[in-house]
Design an enzyme around this catalytic site. Sequence first.
Site, PDB file in Angstrom:
ATOM      1  N   TRP A  67       0.799  -1.220   0.000  1.00 48.31           N
ATOM      2  CA  TRP A  67       0.000   0.000   0.000  1.00 48.31           C
ATOM      3  C   TRP A  67       0.833   1.272   0.000  1.00 48.31           C
ATOM      4  O   TRP A  67       0.339   2.338  -0.351  1.00 48.31           O
ATOM      5  CB  TRP A  67      -0.928   0.020   1.224  1.00 48.31           C
ATOM      6  CG  TRP A  67      -0.223  -0.253   2.521  1.00 48.31           C
ATOM      7  CD1 TRP A  67      -0.179  -1.442   3.187  1.00 48.31           C
ATOM      8  CD2 TRP A  67       0.561   0.663   3.305  1.00 48.31           C
ATOM      9  NE1 TRP A  67       0.576  -1.329   4.335  1.00 48.31           N
ATOM     10  CE2 TRP A  67       1.040  -0.043   4.433  1.00 48.31           C
ATOM     11  CE3 TRP A  67       0.894   2.013   3.173  1.00 48.31           C
ATOM     12  CZ2 TRP A  67       1.843   0.543   5.408  1.00 48.31           C
ATOM     13  CZ3 TRP A  67       1.692   2.608   4.142  1.00 48.31           C
ATOM     14  CH2 TRP A  67       2.157   1.869   5.244  1.00 48.31           C
TER      15      TRP A  67
ATOM     16  N   LYS B 181      -1.954  -8.715  -7.669  1.00 45.48           N
ATOM     17  CA  LYS B 181      -2.839  -8.646  -6.514  1.00 45.48           C
ATOM     18  C   LYS B 181      -2.760  -7.238  -5.941  1.00 45.48           C
ATOM     19  O   LYS B 181      -1.727  -6.800  -5.443  1.00 45.48           O
ATOM     20  CB  LYS B 181      -2.457  -9.646  -5.422  1.00 45.48           C
ATOM     21  CG  LYS B 181      -3.567  -9.791  -4.374  1.00 45.48           C
ATOM     22  CD  LYS B 181      -3.072 -10.326  -3.046  1.00 45.48           C
ATOM     23  CE  LYS B 181      -2.552  -9.230  -2.141  1.00 45.48           C
ATOM     24  NZ  LYS B 181      -3.602  -8.280  -1.678  1.00 45.48           N
TER      25      LYS B 181
ATOM     26  N   ASP C 195      -3.298  -4.319  -3.322  1.00 44.68           N
ATOM     27  CA  ASP C 195      -3.455  -4.217  -1.879  1.00 44.68           C
ATOM     28  C   ASP C 195      -4.849  -3.678  -1.563  1.00 44.68           C
ATOM     29  O   ASP C 195      -5.352  -2.769  -2.231  1.00 44.68           O
ATOM     30  CB  ASP C 195      -2.395  -3.287  -1.295  1.00 44.68           C
ATOM     31  CG  ASP C 195      -2.376  -3.329   0.223  1.00 44.68           C
ATOM     32  OD1 ASP C 195      -1.602  -4.110   0.778  1.00 44.68           O
ATOM     33  OD2 ASP C 195      -3.164  -2.580   0.842  1.00 44.68           O
TER      34      ASP C 195
ATOM     35  N   GLU D 159      11.568  -7.623  -2.646  1.00 45.47           N
ATOM     36  CA  GLU D 159      12.106  -6.466  -1.942  1.00 45.47           C
ATOM     37  C   GLU D 159      11.394  -6.374  -0.609  1.00 45.47           C
ATOM     38  O   GLU D 159      10.172  -6.215  -0.544  1.00 45.47           O
ATOM     39  CB  GLU D 159      11.915  -5.162  -2.712  1.00 45.47           C
ATOM     40  CG  GLU D 159      12.652  -4.024  -2.001  1.00 45.47           C
ATOM     41  CD  GLU D 159      12.478  -2.681  -2.654  1.00 45.47           C
ATOM     42  OE1 GLU D 159      11.813  -1.816  -2.051  1.00 45.47           O
ATOM     43  OE2 GLU D 159      13.001  -2.491  -3.762  1.00 45.47           O
ATOM     44  N   LEU D 160      12.188  -6.471   0.465  1.00 42.01           N
ATOM     45  CA  LEU D 160      11.608  -6.657   1.794  1.00 42.01           C
ATOM     46  C   LEU D 160      11.954  -5.488   2.710  1.00 42.01           C
ATOM     47  O   LEU D 160      12.088  -4.359   2.271  1.00 42.01           O
ATOM     48  CB  LEU D 160      12.083  -8.004   2.346  1.00 42.01           C
ATOM     49  CG  LEU D 160      11.862  -9.198   1.377  1.00 42.01           C
ATOM     50  CD1 LEU D 160      12.427 -10.473   1.947  1.00 42.01           C
ATOM     51  CD2 LEU D 160      10.392  -9.338   1.022  1.00 42.01           C
TER      52      LEU D 160
ATOM     53  N   GLU E 148      12.317  -2.653  12.414  1.00 41.53           N
ATOM     54  CA  GLU E 148      11.849  -1.644  11.460  1.00 41.53           C
ATOM     55  C   GLU E 148      10.612  -0.945  12.021  1.00 41.53           C
ATOM     56  O   GLU E 148       9.636  -1.591  12.394  1.00 41.53           O
ATOM     57  CB  GLU E 148      11.519  -2.302  10.130  1.00 41.53           C
ATOM     58  CG  GLU E 148      11.130  -1.324   9.039  1.00 41.53           C
ATOM     59  CD  GLU E 148      10.837  -1.999   7.711  1.00 41.53           C
ATOM     60  OE1 GLU E 148      11.023  -1.357   6.665  1.00 41.53           O
ATOM     61  OE2 GLU E 148      10.417  -3.176   7.726  1.00 41.53           O
TER      62      GLU E 148
END
Length: 530
Positions: free
Chosen positions: A170, A194, A196, A267-268, A399
Site C-alpha cells: 500500500w 494482486k 493491496d 524487496e523486503l 523496522e
Amino acid sequence: MTATTTSSRPAWVTDELVAQWCSWVRQDVTRHGDSVPEPVMAVAPYDLSPIAPVPVCAPEDVAAAVVRARQAQPDWAGTSIARRGEMALAFHDLLLERQDQVLDLIQWETGKARYHAWQEVGQVAAIARHYARRARHYLAPRHVRGMVPGLTKVKEVRVPKGVVGVISPWNYPLYLGIGDVLPALLAGNAVVSKADSQTALTMLWTRDLMAEAGLPTDLWQIVTGSGSVVGTAVVEAVDFVCFTGSTATGRTVAGRAARRLVGASLELGGKNPLIVREDADIAAAAAGTAVAAFANTGQMCIHIERAYVHEKVYDAFRDELVRVTQALRLGQSYDYSVDIGPLVSPDQLAAVAAHVDDAVGKGASVLAGGRARPDLGPLCYEPTILEGVTPEMAVHGQETFGPVISLYSCATDEDAVSLANQGTYGLSASIWSSDLREAGRMAVRIRAGSVNVNDGAAAAAGSVEAGMGGMGDSGLGRRHGAEGIRKYTESQTIAVQRLMPLGPSPKTSVASFVRRTNRQLALLRRLGLR
C-alpha cells in the site's frame, strides 16, 4: 505550519467511475457462484471514513485470471518489442496528462502528502520511458563462441517467463504496483497483479488507463483480497513472482515459489543507516536526513531510521536536524501545502507510537516530535527524533516504518561502518561527506543494495538504469536497470552445428579422435584461447 482538510473523497470521484474501475477485478467464478465474498472497504486516512467497496476474489478467480493471462500471452510475446514500447510510451503520456486524478486517489487511499504522491507519478513515467527505449537493448540476443570455432554457431536469447505474478504493498501503490508490471509486460509476459486492499482504486484506475494506451484486455489481470488467500493463490499459479512487502511474508512467498521451482524477486524490509562524517556539510546533511527519514511519513522501505554522526559534529548536526524537522508542515491536504501527511491506518499509528513510547519508557530522549496530533488529523504523528536509544529498545533494531529516526554518536569512520552493518537487513544506506573518494571507499564496505553519497535515498532509487534491491533479510533480486527486465525472462541457448557433427566420425576410431582433440586443446591453451 500545518494544513488540514475536512474533505476526504475527491469531488470528481463518482460511483460510476468507481464501478468502471472495479470492473477490472477478475471475478469469473464468484460472480456466477452461489456465494460472492463481501466487498472490502478500506478506510481513508484523512477522516477514517470508508473509501469505496471493492470486489473480493476467491482462489478460483485467481486460477481463472491466470488462465486468461496465459491464453493472451503468446500473441503478446509475438508482438515486436518496438510495438510493446509504443504502448508503454502512450501510457507514459496519458499518465502525465491525467496525473491530478491519480494524485487524488493516492492521497485518498494512503494520506501521503501530495508531493510524495507526485514522486510516484514521476518515477513510473521514468520507468515507462526507460524500458520502452531500452528493452530491445536489454533483451537483445547475445552471440557467443561455439564449441568448435567456425563450425558451432551459438547465441543466447531471452524468452518470456509466461505469466508473472506481482504482489505489491500500500505504501507506494502506483510506483510499486505499476513499476514492476511495466518491465514484465515489455519483456513479453502476461501479468496477474494482486492489488493491496488499502489502495486498490489506484491500481484499478491505472489498469483503465493502460487499456486506453492500447494494452490487450486479458494481458494484465487484477485480483483483490487478502494476502493469505488471494496472494497465496497467485504464488501457487504463476511462472514468476515479484513481491514487495515485509521480510516475514517474503520468506513465506519464497518458500512457496521454491517448492514449485519458480523464481521470485523480493524487496523486503530495512533498518536503513545514515553516516555523517566529520567533514560533512552539516546543513546539507541535516536537510537530506530529514527528507530521507520523514518522506512518505517514513512509510517506505528505503527510508533512514538510524543516523551515526561523528562525535566532533554531532551536536551541530543534531541541533540543525531538530530545527529542520520542527519546520516541516504536518497535516493533510489535497494541495502542496503539506510536507508530511498522516500515517495510513490506525494500526500503523499504533505501531509507531509503541516504538517511541517503549524507547522513552526505557530512557531515550525525544528531541523533536514524539506524539500524535489528532487536532490535525486522526492519524497524524509528528516527525520524531530520538536520542539515547539502546539495544533493549524495540526501535533500535526493529523496522519502525514511520516518521522516526534515532541518532547515535561515533568516534571514527570504522565505528560508523561497523554500526551501519549491525543487524540482518541490507537495503539502503547513506553517507554524507565532502571527500567523495573516501565516501566511495566506505560505501563498498556497507552491506546494502544501494548506498547514496550526499543524498538520503532518492539518488539510487531514482536512477532507473541501475538495479535496486536488498541484501540479507532485505530481499533477493533487483528492480530497475537490466536485471529489472531480464528477471522476467529465461535465458535460452540456441546452438547450430555446421558441416560436421561433434564427436568421432564413423570412419574414425574413438581413440584417434581423443588423441586429436587433446592436441587441439593443448594448442588452444598455448594460443591463450579459452
